[in-house]
Design a protein around this motif. Structure first.
Motif, mmCIF file in Angstrom:
data_model
loop_
_atom_site.group_PDB
_atom_site.id
_atom_site.type_symbol
_atom_site.label_atom_id
_atom_site.label_comp_id
_atom_site.label_asym_id
_atom_site.label_seq_id
_atom_site.Cartn_x
_atom_site.Cartn_y
_atom_site.Cartn_z
ATOM 1 N N ASN A 1 89.701 37.459 -37.662
ATOM 2 C CA ASN A 1 91.088 37.085 -37.929
ATOM 3 C C ASN A 1 92.026 37.576 -36.850
ATOM 4 O OD1 ASN A 1 90.048 36.195 -40.327
ATOM 5 N ND2 ASN A 1 90.818 37.899 -41.537
ATOM 6 N N ALA A 2 92.984 36.716 -36.468
ATOM 7 C CA ALA A 2 94.119 37.199 -35.692
ATOM 8 C C ALA A 2 95.065 37.917 -36.648
ATOM 9 C CB ALA A 2 94.847 36.038 -35.027
ATOM 10 N N SER B 1 94.624 38.944 -31.079
ATOM 11 C CA SER B 1 93.615 37.933 -31.403
ATOM 12 C C SER B 1 92.352 38.595 -31.919
ATOM 13 C CB SER B 1 93.307 37.106 -30.163
ATOM 14 O OG SER B 1 92.566 37.897 -29.245
ATOM 15 N N SER B 2 91.444 37.769 -32.415
ATOM 16 C CA SER B 2 90.166 38.295 -32.892
ATOM 17 C C SER B 2 89.414 38.975 -31.752
ATOM 18 C CB SER B 2 89.322 37.176 -33.506
ATOM 19 O OG SER B 2 89.107 36.146 -32.561
ATOM 20 N N GLY B 3 89.660 38.518 -30.534
ATOM 21 C CA GLY B 3 88.997 39.108 -29.373
ATOM 22 C C GLY B 3 89.706 40.312 -28.804
ATOM 23 N N GLY B 4 90.860 40.648 -29.382
ATOM 24 C CA GLY B 4 91.575 41.845 -28.944
ATOM 25 C C GLY B 4 92.683 41.592 -27.937
ATOM 26 N N THR B 5 93.012 40.340 -27.669
ATOM 27 C CA THR B 5 94.092 40.036 -26.730
ATOM 28 C C THR B 5 95.438 40.196 -27.421
ATOM 29 O OG1 THR B 5 92.696 38.485 -25.537
ATOM 30 C CG2 THR B 5 95.069 38.297 -25.211
ATOM 31 N N PRO B 6 96.318 41.032 -26.869
ATOM 32 C CA PRO B 6 97.622 41.238 -27.497
ATOM 33 C C PRO B 6 98.712 40.349 -26.887
ATOM 34 C CG PRO B 6 97.301 42.901 -25.831
ATOM 35 C CD PRO B 6 96.088 42.006 -25.787
ATOM 36 N N SER B 7 99.735 40.104 -27.656
ATOM 37 C CA SER B 7 100.945 39.477 -27.145
ATOM 38 C C SER B 7 102.123 40.069 -27.891
ATOM 39 C CB SER B 7 100.910 37.951 -27.294
ATOM 40 O OG SER B 7 100.802 37.590 -28.658
ATOM 41 N N ILE C 1 99.950 46.959 -29.752
ATOM 42 C CA ILE C 1 99.130 46.562 -30.888
ATOM 43 C C ILE C 1 97.661 46.742 -30.518
ATOM 44 C CG2 ILE C 1 99.063 44.103 -30.229
ATOM 45 C CD1 ILE C 1 99.203 43.436 -33.238
ATOM 46 N N SER C 2 96.877 47.214 -31.471
ATOM 47 C CA SER C 2 95.448 47.406 -31.226
ATOM 48 C C SER C 2 94.705 47.209 -32.543
ATOM 49 C CB SER C 2 95.187 48.806 -30.659
ATOM 50 O OG SER C 2 95.590 49.805 -31.590
ATOM 51 N N ARG C 3 93.394 47.079 -32.435
ATOM 52 C CA ARG C 3 92.605 46.873 -33.649
ATOM 53 C C ARG C 3 91.307 47.666 -33.562
ATOM 54 N NH1 ARG C 3 91.985 40.803 -34.493
ATOM 55 N NH2 ARG C 3 90.688 41.479 -36.269
ATOM 56 N N ASP C 4 90.851 48.111 -34.726
ATOM 57 C CA ASP C 4 89.574 48.781 -34.876
ATOM 58 C C ASP C 4 88.807 47.992 -35.931
ATOM 59 O OD1 ASP C 4 87.428 50.413 -35.519
ATOM 60 O OD2 ASP C 4 88.570 52.254 -35.308
ATOM 61 N N ALA D 1 85.762 48.164 -36.859
ATOM 62 C CA ALA D 1 84.887 48.991 -37.703
ATOM 63 C C ALA D 1 85.646 49.552 -38.901
ATOM 64 C CB ALA D 1 84.289 50.117 -36.883
ATOM 65 N N LYS D 2 86.940 49.801 -38.711
ATOM 66 C CA LYS D 2 87.767 50.310 -39.796
ATOM 67 C C LYS D 2 88.594 49.207 -40.451
ATOM 68 C CE LYS D 2 88.239 54.961 -37.843
ATOM 69 N NZ LYS D 2 89.187 56.006 -37.371
ATOM 70 N N ALA D 3 88.436 47.979 -39.960
ATOM 71 C CA ALA D 3 89.209 46.848 -40.493
ATOM 72 C C ALA D 3 90.698 47.189 -40.522
ATOM 73 C CB ALA D 3 88.720 46.458 -41.884
ATOM 74 N N THR D 4 91.170 47.705 -39.414
ATOM 75 C CA THR D 4 92.563 48.167 -39.336
ATOM 76 C C THR D 4 93.181 47.735 -38.015
ATOM 77 O OG1 THR D 4 92.079 50.086 -40.727
ATOM 78 C CG2 THR D 4 94.088 50.175 -39.417
ATOM 79 N N VAL D 5 94.436 47.327 -38.097
ATOM 80 C CA VAL D 5 95.238 47.026 -36.921
ATOM 81 C C VAL D 5 96.387 48.027 -36.875
ATOM 82 C CG1 VAL D 5 96.854 45.355 -35.916
ATOM 83 C CG2 VAL D 5 94.632 44.595 -36.744
ATOM 84 N N TYR D 6 96.697 48.479 -35.670
ATOM 85 C CA TYR D 6 97.739 49.472 -35.483
ATOM 86 C C TYR D 6 98.889 48.894 -34.657
ATOM 87 C CZ TYR D 6 93.814 52.463 -36.739
ATOM 88 O OH TYR D 6 92.737 53.024 -37.380
ATOM 89 N N LEU D 7 100.069 49.436 -34.908
ATOM 90 C CA LEU D 7 101.214 49.121 -34.065
ATOM 91 C C LEU D 7 101.841 50.450 -33.665
ATOM 92 C CD1 LEU D 7 102.912 46.782 -32.852
ATOM 93 C CD2 LEU D 7 104.489 47.106 -34.778
#
Length: 116
Positions: free
Chosen positions: A30-31, A50-56, A67-70, A72-78
């Motif tokens: 998921n994005a 994005s699902s691939g980790g590309t930020p905008s 913005i970033s995502r983990d 493994a933890k099913a978590t997105v950070y800002l």
């Protein structure tokens, strides 16, 4: 199901890190976006990963927010740095499933208040 956390009251120039925790097995595909809405204003897209980790980012937060995502933890950070009073808003995260046109899943939001 999305749950935001990390909001609060901070002085101008300070930092906060918001988290968006997701449930479900499709998270990595998921994005994820962060939106914000201030009283009396329209909802604004802040950042997307994005699902691939590309930020905008929105122009208003470029260079200050990350913005970033983990998966493994099913978590997105800002990560929000150099906060300004105009960043005060309710911040919500939203998920867009693969092949979908819009964000169909939303959290309840977390309040960010920046005092000047």
């Amino acid at each position: 199901h999305l749950v935001e956390s990390g909001g609060g009251l901070v002085q101008a120039g300070g930092s906060l890190r918001l988290s968006c925790a997701a449930s479900g097995s499709t998270f990595s595909r998921n994005a994820i976006a962060w939106y914000r809405q201030a009283p009396g204003k329209q909802r604004e897209l802040v950042a997307v990963i994005s699902s691939g980790g590309t930020p905008s980012y929105a122009d208003s937060v470029k260079g200050r927010f990350t913005i970033s995502r983990d998966n493994a933890k099913a978590t997105v950070y800002l990560q929000m740095n150099s906060l300004k009073s105009e960043d005060t808003a309710l911040y919500s995260c939203a998920a867009r499933l693969p092949g979908s046109n819009g964000y169909g899943y939303w959290g309840q939001g977390t309040q960010v208040t920046v005092s000047s």
